[in-house]
Design a protein around this motif. Structure first.
Motif, PDB file in Angstrom:
ATOM      1  N   LEU A 132     -35.733 -37.351 -12.004  1.00  0.00           N
ATOM      2  CA  LEU A 132     -34.296 -36.694 -11.836  1.00  0.00           C
ATOM      3  C   LEU A 132     -33.960 -36.846 -10.350  1.00  0.00           C
ATOM      4  O   LEU A 132     -34.380 -36.365  -9.509  1.00  0.00           O
ATOM      5  CB  LEU A 132     -34.145 -35.334 -12.348  1.00  0.00           C
ATOM      6  CG  LEU A 132     -34.121 -35.133 -13.993  1.00  0.00           C
ATOM      7  CD1 LEU A 132     -34.214 -33.660 -14.293  1.00  0.00           C
ATOM      8  CD2 LEU A 132     -33.280 -35.868 -14.722  1.00  0.00           C
ATOM      9  N   VAL A 191     -28.186 -34.633  -9.437  1.00  0.00           N
ATOM     10  CA  VAL A 191     -28.103 -34.466 -10.703  1.00  0.00           C
ATOM     11  C   VAL A 191     -29.017 -33.136 -10.960  1.00  0.00           C
ATOM     12  O   VAL A 191     -28.309 -32.319 -11.555  1.00  0.00           O
ATOM     13  CB  VAL A 191     -28.915 -35.441 -11.577  1.00  0.00           C
ATOM     14  CG1 VAL A 191     -28.569 -35.145 -13.225  1.00  0.00           C
ATOM     15  CG2 VAL A 191     -27.834 -36.866 -11.520  1.00  0.00           C
ATOM     16  N   GLY A 248     -26.740 -30.279  -9.795  1.00  0.00           N
ATOM     17  CA  GLY A 248     -25.724 -29.942 -10.652  1.00  0.00           C
ATOM     18  C   GLY A 248     -26.282 -29.291 -11.760  1.00  0.00           C
ATOM     19  O   GLY A 248     -25.782 -28.242 -12.350  1.00  0.00           O
ATOM     20  N   ALA A 249     -27.560 -29.567 -12.369  1.00  0.00           N
ATOM     21  CA  ALA A 249     -28.038 -28.842 -13.665  1.00  0.00           C
ATOM     22  C   ALA A 249     -28.203 -27.540 -13.196  1.00  0.00           C
ATOM     23  O   ALA A 249     -28.125 -26.515 -14.005  1.00  0.00           O
ATOM     24  CB  ALA A 249     -29.271 -29.691 -13.738  1.00  0.00           C
ATOM     25  N   LEU A 287     -25.195 -25.424 -13.171  1.00  0.00           N
ATOM     26  CA  LEU A 287     -24.741 -25.168 -14.751  1.00  0.00           C
ATOM     27  C   LEU A 287     -25.425 -24.361 -15.476  1.00  0.00           C
ATOM     28  O   LEU A 287     -25.412 -23.562 -16.237  1.00  0.00           O
ATOM     29  CB  LEU A 287     -24.898 -26.851 -15.637  1.00  0.00           C
ATOM     30  CG  LEU A 287     -23.542 -27.732 -15.034  1.00  0.00           C
ATOM     31  CD1 LEU A 287     -23.622 -28.896 -16.047  1.00  0.00           C
ATOM     32  CD2 LEU A 287     -22.199 -26.797 -15.637  1.00  0.00           C
ATOM     33  N   TRP A 343     -34.233 -21.014 -12.479  1.00  0.00           N
ATOM     34  CA  TRP A 343     -33.385 -22.420 -12.243  1.00  0.00           C
ATOM     35  C   TRP A 343     -33.660 -22.691 -10.904  1.00  0.00           C
ATOM     36  O   TRP A 343     -33.954 -23.827 -10.456  1.00  0.00           O
ATOM     37  CB  TRP A 343     -32.165 -22.435 -12.645  1.00  0.00           C
ATOM     38  CG  TRP A 343     -31.493 -22.592 -14.088  1.00  0.00           C
ATOM     39  CD1 TRP A 343     -31.317 -21.274 -14.972  1.00  0.00           C
ATOM     40  CD2 TRP A 343     -31.907 -23.624 -14.792  1.00  0.00           C
ATOM     41  NE1 TRP A 343     -31.183 -22.018 -16.086  1.00  0.00           N
ATOM     42  CE2 TRP A 343     -31.404 -23.232 -15.980  1.00  0.00           C
ATOM     43  CE3 TRP A 343     -32.030 -24.850 -14.530  1.00  0.00           C
ATOM     44  CZ2 TRP A 343     -31.426 -24.190 -16.963  1.00  0.00           C
ATOM     45  CZ3 TRP A 343     -32.077 -25.933 -15.439  1.00  0.00           C
ATOM     46  CH2 TRP A 343     -31.763 -25.371 -16.879  1.00  0.00           C
ATOM     47  N   TRP A 398     -22.061 -33.653  -3.121  1.00  0.00           N
ATOM     48  CA  TRP A 398     -21.236 -32.912  -3.843  1.00  0.00           C
ATOM     49  C   TRP A 398     -20.088 -32.551  -2.998  1.00  0.00           C
ATOM     50  O   TRP A 398     -18.876 -32.301  -3.669  1.00  0.00           O
ATOM     51  CB  TRP A 398     -21.804 -31.723  -4.585  1.00  0.00           C
ATOM     52  CG  TRP A 398     -22.732 -32.081  -5.862  1.00  0.00           C
ATOM     53  CD1 TRP A 398     -24.188 -31.793  -5.957  1.00  0.00           C
ATOM     54  CD2 TRP A 398     -22.265 -32.355  -7.045  1.00  0.00           C
ATOM     55  NE1 TRP A 398     -24.633 -32.369  -7.064  1.00  0.00           N
ATOM     56  CE2 TRP A 398     -23.667 -32.669  -7.782  1.00  0.00           C
ATOM     57  CE3 TRP A 398     -21.084 -32.703  -7.472  1.00  0.00           C
ATOM     58  CZ2 TRP A 398     -23.511 -32.887  -9.139  1.00  0.00           C
ATOM     59  CZ3 TRP A 398     -20.880 -33.127  -8.919  1.00  0.00           C
ATOM     60  CH2 TRP A 398     -22.204 -33.312  -9.653  1.00  0.00           C
ATOM     61  N   GLN A 429     -28.410 -40.314 -15.820  1.00  0.00           N
ATOM     62  CA  GLN A 429     -28.470 -38.785 -15.686  1.00  0.00           C
ATOM     63  C   GLN A 429     -27.128 -38.145 -15.331  1.00  0.00           C
ATOM     64  O   GLN A 429     -27.100 -36.930 -15.863  1.00  0.00           O
ATOM     65  CB  GLN A 429     -29.239 -38.756 -14.324  1.00  0.00           C
ATOM     66  CG  GLN A 429     -30.781 -39.301 -14.388  1.00  0.00           C
ATOM     67  CD  GLN A 429     -31.375 -39.109 -13.253  1.00  0.00           C
ATOM     68  OE1 GLN A 429     -31.088 -38.235 -12.339  1.00  0.00           O
ATOM     69  NE2 GLN A 429     -32.544 -40.037 -13.216  1.00  0.00           N
ATOM     70  N   PHE A 430     -26.164 -38.717 -15.151  1.00  0.00           N
ATOM     71  CA  PHE A 430     -24.624 -38.165 -14.820  1.00  0.00           C
ATOM     72  C   PHE A 430     -24.283 -37.895 -16.211  1.00  0.00           C
ATOM     73  O   PHE A 430     -23.591 -36.939 -16.470  1.00  0.00           O
ATOM     74  CB  PHE A 430     -23.898 -39.089 -14.035  1.00  0.00           C
ATOM     75  CG  PHE A 430     -23.700 -38.569 -12.768  1.00  0.00           C
ATOM     76  CD1 PHE A 430     -23.168 -37.189 -12.428  1.00  0.00           C
ATOM     77  CD2 PHE A 430     -23.613 -39.553 -11.761  1.00  0.00           C
ATOM     78  CE1 PHE A 430     -22.872 -36.567 -11.177  1.00  0.00           C
ATOM     79  CE2 PHE A 430     -23.605 -38.894 -10.178  1.00  0.00           C
ATOM     80  CZ  PHE A 430     -23.204 -37.680 -10.118  1.00  0.00           C
ATOM     81  N   LEU A 458     -25.703 -34.872 -17.764  1.00  0.00           N
ATOM     82  CA  LEU A 458     -25.066 -33.671 -16.984  1.00  0.00           C
ATOM     83  C   LEU A 458     -23.645 -33.305 -17.507  1.00  0.00           C
ATOM     84  O   LEU A 458     -23.482 -32.316 -17.759  1.00  0.00           O
ATOM     85  CB  LEU A 458     -25.235 -34.074 -15.415  1.00  0.00           C
ATOM     86  CG  LEU A 458     -24.817 -32.610 -14.461  1.00  0.00           C
ATOM     87  CD1 LEU A 458     -25.583 -31.682 -14.935  1.00  0.00           C
ATOM     88  CD2 LEU A 458     -24.708 -33.030 -13.038  1.00  0.00           C
ATOM     89  N   TRP A 478     -23.615 -31.772 -21.015  1.00  0.00           N
ATOM     90  CA  TRP A 478     -24.289 -30.335 -20.845  1.00  0.00           C
ATOM     91  C   TRP A 478     -22.958 -29.542 -20.436  1.00  0.00           C
ATOM     92  O   TRP A 478     -22.456 -28.519 -20.675  1.00  0.00           O
ATOM     93  CB  TRP A 478     -25.061 -30.113 -19.871  1.00  0.00           C
ATOM     94  CG  TRP A 478     -25.785 -28.821 -19.631  1.00  0.00           C
ATOM     95  CD1 TRP A 478     -25.293 -27.322 -20.359  1.00  0.00           C
ATOM     96  CD2 TRP A 478     -26.904 -28.238 -18.872  1.00  0.00           C
ATOM     97  NE1 TRP A 478     -25.949 -26.491 -20.015  1.00  0.00           N
ATOM     98  CE2 TRP A 478     -27.079 -26.659 -18.973  1.00  0.00           C
ATOM     99  CE3 TRP A 478     -27.698 -28.997 -17.991  1.00  0.00           C
ATOM    100  CZ2 TRP A 478     -27.803 -26.419 -18.234  1.00  0.00           C
ATOM    101  CZ3 TRP A 478     -28.552 -28.129 -17.293  1.00  0.00           C
ATOM    102  CH2 TRP A 478     -28.707 -26.837 -17.552  1.00  0.00           C
ATOM    103  N   LEU A 479     -21.848 -30.294 -19.314  1.00  0.00           N
ATOM    104  CA  LEU A 479     -20.836 -29.615 -18.949  1.00  0.00           C
ATOM    105  C   LEU A 479     -19.876 -29.407 -20.251  1.00  0.00           C
ATOM    106  O   LEU A 479     -19.233 -28.418 -20.161  1.00  0.00           O
ATOM    107  CB  LEU A 479     -20.239 -30.490 -17.764  1.00  0.00           C
ATOM    108  CG  LEU A 479     -19.007 -29.869 -17.352  1.00  0.00           C
ATOM    109  CD1 LEU A 479     -19.073 -28.502 -16.722  1.00  0.00           C
ATOM    110  CD2 LEU A 479     -18.133 -30.736 -16.274  1.00  0.00           C
TER     111      LEU A 479
END
Length: 258
Positions: free
Chosen positions: A20, A24, A27-28, A31, A117, A137, A237-238, A241, A244-245
Protein backbone atom coordinates in the motif's frame (compact mmCIF):
# COMPACT_ATOMS: atom_id res chain seq x y z
CA UNK A 1 8.66 2.04 10.76
CA UNK A 2 8.05 4.99 13.09
CA UNK A 3 9.45 4.31 16.61
CA UNK A 4 6.84 3.39 19.21
CA UNK A 5 6.58 5.54 22.34
CA UNK A 6 5.61 2.91 24.89
CA UNK A 7 7.53 -0.22 23.89
CA UNK A 8 10.76 -1.00 22.05
CA UNK A 9 10.33 -1.33 18.28
CA UNK A 10 8.98 -4.76 17.32
CA UNK A 11 10.11 -6.44 14.08
CA UNK A 12 7.67 -5.92 11.23
CA UNK A 13 6.56 -9.07 9.45
CA UNK A 14 6.36 -8.71 5.64
CA UNK A 15 2.72 -8.69 4.49
CA UNK A 16 0.59 -7.63 1.54
CA UNK A 17 -0.07 -4.38 3.41
CA UNK A 18 3.49 -3.30 2.62
CA UNK A 19 2.40 -2.77 -1.00
CA UNK A 20 0.00 0.00 0.00
CA UNK A 21 1.21 3.47 -0.87
CA UNK A 22 1.75 5.78 2.09
CA UNK A 23 -0.71 8.30 0.61
CA UNK A 24 -3.48 5.69 0.41
CA UNK A 25 -2.63 4.24 3.81
CA UNK A 26 -2.83 7.68 5.43
CA UNK A 27 -6.23 8.20 3.82
CA UNK A 28 -7.30 4.77 5.09
CA UNK A 29 -6.13 5.68 8.60
CA UNK A 30 -8.21 8.89 8.53
CA UNK A 31 -11.26 6.99 7.28
CA UNK A 32 -10.63 4.24 9.83
CA UNK A 33 -10.49 6.69 12.73
CA UNK A 34 -13.62 8.44 11.46
CA UNK A 35 -15.44 5.11 11.01
CA UNK A 36 -14.54 4.07 14.55
CA UNK A 37 -16.28 7.22 15.82
CA UNK A 38 -19.59 6.61 14.03
CA UNK A 39 -20.16 2.84 14.10
CA UNK A 40 -21.78 1.12 17.08
CA UNK A 41 -22.86 -2.30 18.28
CA UNK A 42 -21.38 -5.47 16.78
CA UNK A 43 -19.76 -3.47 13.95
CA UNK A 44 -17.56 -1.69 16.47
CA UNK A 45 -16.59 -4.97 18.16
CA UNK A 46 -15.90 -6.52 14.77
CA UNK A 47 -13.63 -3.67 13.71
CA UNK A 48 -11.71 -3.91 16.99
CA UNK A 49 -11.12 -7.63 16.39
CA UNK A 50 -10.14 -6.87 12.80
CA UNK A 51 -7.59 -4.30 14.00
CA UNK A 52 -6.10 -6.72 16.52
CA UNK A 53 -5.71 -9.31 13.75
CA UNK A 54 -4.07 -6.76 11.45
CA UNK A 55 -1.54 -5.80 14.12
CA UNK A 56 -0.86 -9.47 14.82
CA UNK A 57 -0.35 -9.98 11.09
CA UNK A 58 2.34 -7.28 11.06
CA UNK A 59 4.19 -9.04 13.89
CA UNK A 60 2.93 -7.12 16.93
CA UNK A 61 2.21 -9.92 19.42
CA UNK A 62 -0.53 -9.65 22.10
CA UNK A 63 2.01 -8.86 24.83
CA UNK A 64 3.41 -5.92 22.87
CA UNK A 65 -0.09 -4.66 22.11
CA UNK A 66 -0.92 -4.73 25.82
CA UNK A 67 2.31 -2.93 26.72
CA UNK A 68 1.44 -0.23 24.18
CA UNK A 69 -1.95 0.29 25.83
CA UNK A 70 -0.74 0.27 29.46
CA UNK A 71 0.18 4.01 29.53
CA UNK A 72 -3.43 4.76 28.61
CA UNK A 73 -4.93 2.89 31.59
CA UNK A 74 -5.38 6.03 33.78
CA UNK A 75 -7.11 7.80 30.89
CA UNK A 76 -9.29 4.74 30.32
CA UNK A 77 -10.37 4.62 33.96
CA UNK A 78 -11.15 8.33 33.91
CA UNK A 79 -13.28 7.98 30.76
CA UNK A 80 -15.11 4.98 32.24
CA UNK A 81 -15.91 6.74 35.52
CA UNK A 82 -17.13 9.87 33.72
CA UNK A 83 -19.53 7.84 31.56
CA UNK A 84 -20.79 5.74 34.48
CA UNK A 85 -21.81 8.82 36.48
CA UNK A 86 -22.83 11.26 33.72
CA UNK A 87 -24.81 9.19 31.18
CA UNK A 88 -28.22 10.77 31.80
CA UNK A 89 -29.94 8.55 29.22
CA UNK A 90 -29.56 5.63 31.64
CA UNK A 91 -29.81 7.31 35.05
CA UNK A 92 -30.02 10.79 36.65
CA UNK A 93 -26.83 12.81 36.66
CA UNK A 94 -24.44 11.63 39.37
CA UNK A 95 -25.97 8.16 39.72
CA UNK A 96 -24.03 5.17 38.36
CA UNK A 97 -25.76 2.93 35.85
CA UNK A 98 -25.12 -0.10 33.70
CA UNK A 99 -26.03 1.97 30.66
CA UNK A 100 -23.28 4.42 31.56
CA UNK A 101 -20.84 1.54 31.94
CA UNK A 102 -21.64 0.27 28.45
CA UNK A 103 -21.36 3.80 27.09
CA UNK A 104 -17.91 4.08 28.68
CA UNK A 105 -16.83 0.75 27.21
CA UNK A 106 -17.97 1.90 23.76
CA UNK A 107 -15.97 5.10 24.17
CA UNK A 108 -12.88 3.10 25.19
CA UNK A 109 -13.38 0.84 22.19
CA UNK A 110 -13.43 3.86 19.88
CA UNK A 111 -10.27 5.29 21.48
CA UNK A 112 -8.46 1.97 21.30
CA UNK A 113 -9.49 1.47 17.69
CA UNK A 114 -8.26 4.93 16.75
CA UNK A 115 -4.91 4.18 18.41
CA UNK A 116 -4.80 0.92 16.50
CA UNK A 117 -5.14 2.67 13.14
CA UNK A 118 -2.32 5.04 14.04
CA UNK A 119 -0.17 2.12 15.24
CA UNK A 120 -0.79 0.30 11.96
CA UNK A 121 0.54 3.24 9.96
CA UNK A 122 3.50 3.63 12.32
CA UNK A 123 4.47 -0.01 11.81
CA UNK A 124 4.10 -0.11 8.04
CA UNK A 125 5.56 3.24 6.99
CA UNK A 126 8.50 5.43 7.91
CA UNK A 127 8.54 9.06 8.96
CA UNK A 128 9.56 10.09 5.43
CA UNK A 129 6.52 8.25 4.07
CA UNK A 130 4.30 10.16 6.48
CA UNK A 131 5.78 13.49 5.39
CA UNK A 132 5.26 12.62 1.72
CA UNK A 133 1.67 11.50 2.34
CA UNK A 134 0.82 14.69 4.23
CA UNK A 135 2.31 16.82 1.46
CA UNK A 136 0.40 14.90 -1.21
CA UNK A 137 -2.98 15.40 0.44
CA UNK A 138 -2.27 19.08 1.13
CA UNK A 139 -0.84 19.76 -2.32
CA UNK A 140 -4.05 21.42 -3.68
CA UNK A 141 -3.75 24.08 -0.98
CA UNK A 142 -0.40 25.22 -2.36
CA UNK A 143 -2.28 27.14 -5.07
CA UNK A 144 -3.74 29.27 -2.28
CA UNK A 145 -0.30 30.05 -0.86
CA UNK A 146 -0.27 27.31 1.79
CA UNK A 147 3.28 26.02 2.40
CA UNK A 148 2.69 22.28 2.72
CA UNK A 149 6.42 21.58 2.70
CA UNK A 150 6.94 23.55 5.90
CA UNK A 151 4.03 21.77 7.59
CA UNK A 152 5.52 18.42 6.63
CA UNK A 153 8.85 19.52 8.12
CA UNK A 154 7.15 20.56 11.36
CA UNK A 155 5.38 17.21 11.52
CA UNK A 156 8.63 15.33 10.95
CA UNK A 157 10.45 17.31 13.65
CA UNK A 158 7.61 16.88 16.15
CA UNK A 159 7.24 13.13 15.68
CA UNK A 160 10.99 12.66 15.67
CA UNK A 161 11.35 14.54 18.97
CA UNK A 162 8.54 12.88 20.92
CA UNK A 163 10.21 9.46 21.43
CA UNK A 164 13.36 11.07 22.81
CA UNK A 165 11.38 13.31 25.15
CA UNK A 166 9.34 10.37 26.43
CA UNK A 167 12.51 8.38 27.03
CA UNK A 168 14.10 11.27 28.90
CA UNK A 169 11.00 11.64 31.05
CA UNK A 170 11.10 7.97 32.00
CA UNK A 171 14.79 8.26 32.94
CA UNK A 172 14.11 11.27 35.19
CA UNK A 173 11.21 9.42 36.82
CA UNK A 174 13.41 6.36 37.44
CA UNK A 175 16.11 8.51 39.08
CA UNK A 176 13.51 10.09 41.40
CA UNK A 177 12.20 6.67 42.40
CA UNK A 178 15.71 5.46 43.19
CA UNK A 179 16.37 8.52 45.36
CA UNK A 180 13.12 8.06 47.28
CA UNK A 181 13.85 4.37 47.81
CA UNK A 182 17.35 5.07 49.14
CA UNK A 183 16.05 7.68 51.59
CA UNK A 184 12.89 5.99 52.85
CA UNK A 185 13.34 2.33 52.03
CA UNK A 186 11.89 0.29 49.20
CA UNK A 187 8.27 1.09 50.09
CA UNK A 188 6.92 4.33 48.60
CA UNK A 189 3.39 5.59 49.12
CA UNK A 190 0.99 6.28 46.24
CA UNK A 191 0.98 9.98 47.11
CA UNK A 192 4.77 10.11 46.87
CA UNK A 193 4.68 8.39 43.48
CA UNK A 194 2.18 10.98 42.31
CA UNK A 195 4.47 13.80 43.49
CA UNK A 196 7.40 12.16 41.68
CA UNK A 197 5.43 12.29 38.44
CA UNK A 198 4.78 16.01 38.91
CA UNK A 199 8.48 16.63 39.63
CA UNK A 200 9.35 15.21 36.23
CA UNK A 201 7.74 18.23 34.52
CA UNK A 202 10.46 20.77 35.40
CA UNK A 203 13.54 18.84 34.15
CA UNK A 204 11.53 17.64 31.15
CA UNK A 205 10.67 21.22 30.19
CA UNK A 206 14.33 22.20 30.56
CA UNK A 207 15.28 19.39 28.21
CA UNK A 208 12.64 20.51 25.71
CA UNK A 209 13.99 24.06 25.73
CA UNK A 210 17.54 22.80 25.12
CA UNK A 211 16.35 20.63 22.25
CA UNK A 212 14.40 23.51 20.75
CA UNK A 213 17.42 25.83 20.91
CA UNK A 214 19.74 23.28 19.27
CA UNK A 215 17.16 22.43 16.62
CA UNK A 216 16.59 26.09 15.79
CA UNK A 217 20.31 26.70 15.34
CA UNK A 218 20.73 23.65 13.12
CA UNK A 219 17.78 24.50 10.87
CA UNK A 220 19.08 28.03 10.28
CA UNK A 221 21.98 26.68 8.27
CA UNK A 222 20.54 23.44 6.92
CA UNK A 223 17.02 22.62 5.78
CA UNK A 224 16.01 19.01 5.09
CA UNK A 225 15.05 18.26 1.50
CA UNK A 226 11.24 18.19 1.31
CA UNK A 227 10.99 18.90 -2.43
CA UNK A 228 10.94 15.26 -3.45
CA UNK A 229 8.68 14.01 -6.23
CA UNK A 230 5.08 13.57 -5.12
CA UNK A 231 4.08 10.63 -7.31
CA UNK A 232 0.47 9.49 -7.55
CA UNK A 233 -0.43 6.14 -5.92
CA UNK A 234 -1.75 3.21 -8.01
CA UNK A 235 -5.31 3.69 -9.26
CA UNK A 236 -6.63 0.43 -7.78
CA UNK A 237 -5.60 1.51 -4.29
CA UNK A 238 -7.44 4.77 -4.77
CA UNK A 239 -10.48 2.82 -6.01
CA UNK A 240 -10.55 0.76 -2.81
CA UNK A 241 -10.21 3.91 -0.73
CA UNK A 242 -13.06 5.56 -2.67
CA UNK A 243 -15.28 2.50 -2.12
CA UNK A 244 -14.64 2.75 1.63
CA UNK A 245 -15.48 6.46 1.52
CA UNK A 246 -18.81 5.67 -0.17
CA UNK A 247 -19.63 3.21 2.60
CA UNK A 248 -18.85 5.82 5.26
CA UNK A 249 -21.02 8.42 3.49
CA UNK A 250 -23.91 5.96 3.25
CA UNK A 251 -23.48 5.24 6.94
CA UNK A 252 -24.05 8.93 7.69
CA UNK A 253 -27.20 9.23 5.56
CA UNK A 254 -30.48 9.81 7.49
CA UNK A 255 -32.08 6.57 8.53
CA UNK A 256 -28.85 4.58 8.33
CA UNK A 257 -27.56 3.26 11.64
CA UNK A 258 -24.82 0.77 12.19
Amino acid sequence: MIPCLATPPQPVRPTVLDQLDAVVLLGAVVLGVFSSLVITGPWLAGMIIFMVVLLLWTGLNPGSQWQSLKPWIPVALFVLIIHVFTTTAAAPLGHPSWGGLWAGLRALGRIGLSLGWLALFARLKSLDDLVRAVRWWLRPLEKLGFQSGELALVLAVALGTVPGVMSEGRRVEAVLRMRRASQQGARVSSWRRFLDKTLVVVPLMEGLLRRAEVLSLSLRTRQPNTDFLLANPPWWQFAALAFWLVLVIRLLLPGETV
